[in-house]
Every structure is written in structure tokens, then in C-alpha cells.
Design a protein around this motif. Sequence first.
Motif, PDB file in Angstrom:
ATOM      1  N   GLU A 271       6.461  -0.201  -0.095  1.00 42.88           N
ATOM      2  CA  GLU A 271       6.628  -0.692   1.273  1.00 42.88           C
ATOM      3  C   GLU A 271       7.075   0.493   2.125  1.00 42.88           C
ATOM      4  O   GLU A 271       7.935   1.266   1.705  1.00 42.88           O
ATOM      5  N   VAL A 272       6.498   0.654   3.311  1.00 43.55           N
ATOM      6  CA  VAL A 272       6.830   1.785   4.183  1.00 43.55           C
ATOM      7  C   VAL A 272       7.392   1.271   5.506  1.00 43.55           C
ATOM      8  O   VAL A 272       6.786   0.426   6.160  1.00 43.55           O
TER       9      VAL A 272
ATOM     10  N   TYR B 112       7.958  -1.625  -3.754  1.00 43.02           N
ATOM     11  CA  TYR B 112       7.634  -2.996  -3.365  1.00 43.02           C
ATOM     12  C   TYR B 112       7.966  -3.945  -4.502  1.00 43.02           C
ATOM     13  O   TYR B 112       7.466  -3.805  -5.614  1.00 43.02           O
TER      14      TYR B 112
ATOM     15  N   TYR C  15       3.316   9.386  -3.124  1.00 41.85           N
ATOM     16  CA  TYR C  15       2.619   8.352  -3.877  1.00 41.85           C
ATOM     17  C   TYR C  15       1.188   8.816  -4.099  1.00 41.85           C
ATOM     18  O   TYR C  15       0.751   9.834  -3.545  1.00 41.85           O
TER      19      TYR C  15
ATOM     20  N   VAL D 250      10.664   4.743   2.500  1.00 37.49           N
ATOM     21  CA  VAL D 250       9.662   4.254   1.550  1.00 37.49           C
ATOM     22  C   VAL D 250      10.391   3.530   0.429  1.00 37.49           C
ATOM     23  O   VAL D 250      11.311   4.077  -0.181  1.00 37.49           O
TER      24      VAL D 250
ATOM     25  N   LYS E  47       3.393  -0.004  -6.402  1.00 37.19           N
ATOM     26  CA  LYS E  47       3.249  -0.637  -5.091  1.00 37.19           C
ATOM     27  C   LYS E  47       4.476  -0.308  -4.244  1.00 37.19           C
ATOM     28  O   LYS E  47       5.604  -0.326  -4.743  1.00 37.19           O
TER      29      LYS E  47
ATOM     30  N   VAL F  23       0.234   0.924  -0.558  1.00 34.71           N
ATOM     31  CA  VAL F  23       1.118   0.390   0.482  1.00 34.71           C
ATOM     32  C   VAL F  23       0.816  -1.093   0.679  1.00 34.71           C
ATOM     33  O   VAL F  23      -0.253  -1.469   1.150  1.00 34.71           O
TER      34      VAL F  23
ATOM     35  N   LEU G 201       3.968  -2.797   5.741  1.00 36.21           N
ATOM     36  CA  LEU G 201       4.348  -1.793   6.738  1.00 36.21           C
ATOM     37  C   LEU G 201       5.260  -2.427   7.787  1.00 36.21           C
ATOM     38  O   LEU G 201       4.964  -3.509   8.299  1.00 36.21           O
TER      39      LEU G 201
ATOM     40  N   THR H 113       1.192   5.776  12.326  1.00 31.67           N
ATOM     41  CA  THR H 113       1.452   5.400  10.936  1.00 31.67           C
ATOM     42  C   THR H 113       0.455   6.061   9.986  1.00 31.67           C
ATOM     43  O   THR H 113       0.828   6.551   8.914  1.00 31.67           O
TER      44      THR H 113
ATOM     45  N   LEU I  24       1.216   8.427   6.626  1.00 32.14           N
ATOM     46  CA  LEU I  24       0.713   7.952   5.336  1.00 32.14           C
ATOM     47  C   LEU I  24      -0.132   9.032   4.665  1.00 32.14           C
ATOM     48  O   LEU I  24      -0.067   9.220   3.445  1.00 32.14           O
TER      49      LEU I  24
ATOM     50  N   ASP J 135      -3.032   5.631  -0.484  1.00 31.82           N
ATOM     51  CA  ASP J 135      -2.622   4.711   0.583  1.00 31.82           C
ATOM     52  C   ASP J 135      -2.749   3.244   0.183  1.00 31.82           C
ATOM     53  O   ASP J 135      -2.049   2.385   0.730  1.00 31.82           O
TER      54      ASP J 135
END
Length: 200
Positions: free
Chosen positions: A103-104, A164, A136, A161, A101, A142, A145, A123, A127, A139
Motif C-alpha cells: 500500500e502506498v 498490504y 519493490y 509504503v 503486496k 500496489v 493508493l 503518483t 511509483l 507496480d
Amino acid sequence: MSSLKRTSPTNLKKKSTDKKRTNKKKERENHYSVDLSCPCVSNSKEMKATILGIPLSYKRSGRNKRMSYDQQSLEKKSFVDAINNLFQISRKEIVPFGKAKIEVRATFIFTRKCIMNDVDNLTKFILDCFQIGKIYHDDRQVMRLIVEKKTGTQAMTNFHVLLYDDVRHDVIIDLLDEEENEDDDNSNNNNDNNLIDLTL
């Protein structure tokens, strides 16, 4: 005397069209470039880099004779190539996130004051590039965002990036819930203190 060969107007027009197509293709292939002034980072917990070039908005797949195709395949390849070249020049290895997992965070910088591009489509474009570049797997990984668009002196895309952290975000949510509960309790106490006893 040898006769001079004349090129027909049709052939001249065709050559001109072919040349324009070739130039346009090269422009698309080189839309993005490397920014060596900003440091790049890649490890098991984060990946950070800056790519030069006007940020592009995502476009839906086109259709040709009942077959779909990616209208931005060259531009996406340009973005991915720029990332790979940046880390190669910096002599750093790109560490993919696999199926973890993530976070972007991203900032899309334009030189023009009026930015017509929707931030969600900007975005979506990067991605897709991250997935193509195998940063990764999908999508759907994610989880969060944080994106913005703004005006600057040079067109570029800054991205970060992060792995998470479920625990970190859960703790933040729990703390917010506790604060809300405390506020509710305090407001209830204040209301009780403000009540006037009318049972005389």
C-alpha cells in the motif's frame, strides 16, 4: 608582435549552448535532495521518508529515431539517489518489499497556491522511482493508493509504503458489510412498524 587569436561568433555561441546544457543537466541530476529533519523508517512492514524538491508529474517516454527513451531518467535517478543518501546518512538499511503486496501513501507539497499537476501523474512518477530503486519489484504489487497534493512552505514529497495486509482489509470490508446489513434490517423493521393495518 604576436597576433591575438579571435574566437568566431559561431564558436562563442556553441560554447554558450554547451554551458547551458551542462547546467541544465546538473539541475536535473540534483532536482531532489535529502531532508534530515524528518525521520526515515525502513523495515519488513513499512518504509517512510521525506524527499525535498518540487514534485514532478510523470511524462510518457519520448521517441528519437524510432527508439523510445525516458525523458525523466535524470530526475528519477535524483529521487532514488536522494532516498539512498537519506538512509545512508541516517545509517539505516533499506529493506525492500520484493514481490509482496503493498500500500502506498504519499503527500505532494508545493509552495505555489495553484497546483496544476494531476495527482495521478505525480503518483506515477514516484511509483516508477520506487521500482527503479528496487523498493519493490513491480507496480502491479500496489494494491491501494492514498495520495494528496497541497500547498506548504517548502516543496517536498512525503511517502509511506506499507506491507498490504489482506486480512486487515478483508476484516474492514466484512465489518462494513455487516453494518450495512444491520442498517437494512433496522430500516425494514421500522417500515413494518409504520405500516397501518387496513384489513378491518
